[in-house]
Design a protein around this motif. Structure first.
Motif, PDB file in Angstrom:
ATOM      1  N   PHE A 208       6.533  25.584 -25.679  1.00 22.01           N
ATOM      2  CA  PHE A 208       5.497  26.129 -24.791  1.00 22.01           C
ATOM      3  C   PHE A 208       5.228  25.166 -23.635  1.00 22.01           C
ATOM      4  O   PHE A 208       5.152  25.580 -22.479  1.00 22.01           O
ATOM      5  N   LEU A 209       5.069  23.878 -23.965  1.00 20.77           N
ATOM      6  CA  LEU A 209       4.735  22.892 -22.929  1.00 20.77           C
ATOM      7  C   LEU A 209       5.877  22.787 -21.925  1.00 20.77           C
ATOM      8  O   LEU A 209       5.656  22.734 -20.713  1.00 20.77           O
ATOM      9  N   LYS A 210       7.104  22.770 -22.453  1.00 21.62           N
ATOM     10  CA  LYS A 210       8.267  22.602 -21.576  1.00 21.62           C
ATOM     11  C   LYS A 210       8.435  23.782 -20.623  1.00 21.62           C
ATOM     12  O   LYS A 210       8.705  23.601 -19.432  1.00 21.62           O
ATOM     13  N   GLN A 211       8.232  24.985 -21.128  1.00 25.07           N
ATOM     14  CA  GLN A 211       8.448  26.170 -20.281  1.00 25.07           C
ATOM     15  C   GLN A 211       7.182  26.585 -19.517  1.00 25.07           C
ATOM     16  O   GLN A 211       7.173  27.557 -18.777  1.00 25.07           O
ATOM     17  N   LYS A 212       6.103  25.803 -19.709  1.00 23.69           N
ATOM     18  CA  LYS A 212       4.815  26.078 -19.057  1.00 23.69           C
ATOM     19  C   LYS A 212       4.348  27.513 -19.287  1.00 23.69           C
ATOM     20  O   LYS A 212       3.826  28.189 -18.397  1.00 23.69           O
ATOM     21  N   TYR A 213       4.536  27.950 -20.481  1.00 20.30           N
ATOM     22  CA  TYR A 213       4.037  29.271 -20.871  1.00 20.30           C
ATOM     23  C   TYR A 213       4.032  29.366 -22.387  1.00 20.30           C
ATOM     24  O   TYR A 213       5.028  29.050 -23.049  1.00 20.30           O
TER      25      TYR A 213
ATOM     26  N   ALA B  59      -4.238  24.164 -21.778  1.00 21.80           N
ATOM     27  CA  ALA B  59      -4.688  24.850 -20.553  1.00 21.80           C
ATOM     28  C   ALA B  59      -3.860  24.497 -19.322  1.00 21.80           C
ATOM     29  O   ALA B  59      -3.459  25.384 -18.566  1.00 21.80           O
ATOM     30  N   GLN B  60      -3.600  23.198 -19.114  1.00 26.14           N
ATOM     31  CA  GLN B  60      -2.887  22.768 -17.893  1.00 26.14           C
ATOM     32  C   GLN B  60      -1.453  23.269 -17.848  1.00 26.14           C
ATOM     33  O   GLN B  60      -0.828  23.303 -16.798  1.00 26.14           O
ATOM     34  N   LYS B  61      -0.903  23.621 -19.007  1.00 29.42           N
ATOM     35  CA  LYS B  61       0.502  24.048 -19.067  1.00 29.42           C
ATOM     36  C   LYS B  61       0.622  25.556 -19.304  1.00 29.42           C
ATOM     37  O   LYS B  61       1.656  26.032 -19.784  1.00 29.42           O
ATOM     38  N   ASN B  62      -0.469  26.291 -19.003  1.00 28.19           N
ATOM     39  CA  ASN B  62      -0.424  27.743 -19.172  1.00 28.19           C
ATOM     40  C   ASN B  62      -0.124  28.139 -20.622  1.00 28.19           C
ATOM     41  O   ASN B  62       0.578  29.105 -20.893  1.00 28.19           O
TER      42      ASN B  62
END
Ligand code: NAD
Length: 308
Positions: A139-144, A184-187
């Protein structure tokens, strides 16, 4: 009037735990019908958590028959990494985790064994940690990423015979509140669903006429919206049943200052004297963050410093 654009999940990979029956099955079918590739996780346990069966296959077959994409996973939710691995191996990514699997071990508090306590906390609370943590780096890597945890009115309000279940369910609210901040910051958004639905967990406690109306399919669209990329809701508790949904908040009274100035002490008698003001909910409010609470404490400190 133009029909609203259909909310789709094409290209998205969704894990639904406990998706072989009840609410999880309804979620899996809806996500798949909207284009998602779905990991249908289910151990196929009894409602008390014993045994195993391949119920996940039935849901996978149903999805494939309808032209959708799905794979089964039979691991216990406690093996979160294996479930996420199934998503990566089959579809190459993971976008949504719906933590839904659950069982009951109801006993009045005085009769509750440590096994009943640990089992319920493991399957509901620890498993949500394990599955979500395994998906988190993706999730963090793909920003979603979208995470759902499943609480219960038993957690929010308590229920006789469910000390283990209600505490685990309220623990999930705490987990979601912190994940909402960290993601939150990474969508990466995390929300809590509080369902009331007809399933084998509720069939013997609700009146039959009412039970009939509580279709899990009426809750699935609420979960789907919370998991859509367009949905910006984060850290919320959403209750849903019967084709109704609402948002739930913790609120706190404005309280009362218990000492005049820095030199005066707080005594139990002062607390007694001020009890009705402390517990007066007429001007209660919701706080959006721990920072807002601390900010209010700083104002109270100023009042005490200046002698109110
Ligand atoms: P259900 O019994 O119909 O479905 C739960 C599924 O989870 C079952 O298919 C079961 O095999 C699976 N499961 C159990 N243990 C598992 C494990 N270790 N690993 C993988 N799968 C496992 O129940 P439901 O009513 O659909 O409940 C779904 C969730 O909603 C649960 O978390 C429950 O606590 C919660 N909930 C339900 C209601 C309600 O009114 N039905 C109310 C509040 C909360």
């Amino acid at each position: 009037m133009r029909a609203p654009e259909q909310l789709r999940f094409d290209g998205r990979v969704v894990i639904v735990t406990g998706a072989g029956a009840g609410l999880g099955r309804a979620y899996a079918l809806l996500f798949a019908s909207r284009g998602a590739s779905v990991v249908v996780n289910d151990l196929g346990a009894s409602r008390h958590g014993d045994g195993s069966s391949k119920v996940a296959d039935t849901v996978v077959n149903e999805i494939i028959k309808n032209g959708g994409k799905a794979v089964a996973n039979y691991d216990s939710v406690i093996d979160g990494a294996k479930i996420v691995k199934t998503a990566i191996d089959a579809f190459g990514r993971v976008d949504v985790v719906v933590n839904n699997a659950g069982i009951l071990r109801d006993k009045s508090f005085s009769k509750m064994s440590e096994t009943d306590w640990d089992l319920i906390h493991n399957i509901h609370l620890k498993a949500a940690f394990k599955v979500t943590q395994a998906a988190w780096p993706y999730f963090l890597k793909q920003k979603y990423g979208r995470v759902i945890v499943t609480s219960s009115n038993s957690g929010l309000y308590g229920n006789f015979g469910q000390a283990n279940y209600s505490s685990a369910k309220m623990g999930l609210v705490g987990l979601a509140s912190t994940l909402a901040i960290e993601g939150a910051q990474k969508n990466v958004h995390t929300n809590v669903i509080v369902p009331t639905a007809a399933s084998r967990l509720t069939e013997d406690i609700l009146p039959p006429d009412f039970f009939e109306q509580l279709k899990p399919e009426l809750i699935a669209p609420v979960v789907a919206w919370l998991c859509h990329e367009k949905c910006m809701e984060n850290g919320s508790i959403i209750e849903s049943a019967l084709g109704w949904a609402g948002k739930c908040h913790l609120i706190r009274s404005s309280g009362a200052i218990l000492r005049q100035d820095l030199s005066s002490n707080v005594t139990p008698e002062v607390v007694e004297d001020k009890w009705s003001a402390i517990t007066d909910m007429s001007s209660a409010k919701h706080f959006d963050s721990i920072g807002e609470v601390t900010g209010q404490f700083m104002e109270i400190a100023q009042k005490i410093n200046s002698g109110n």
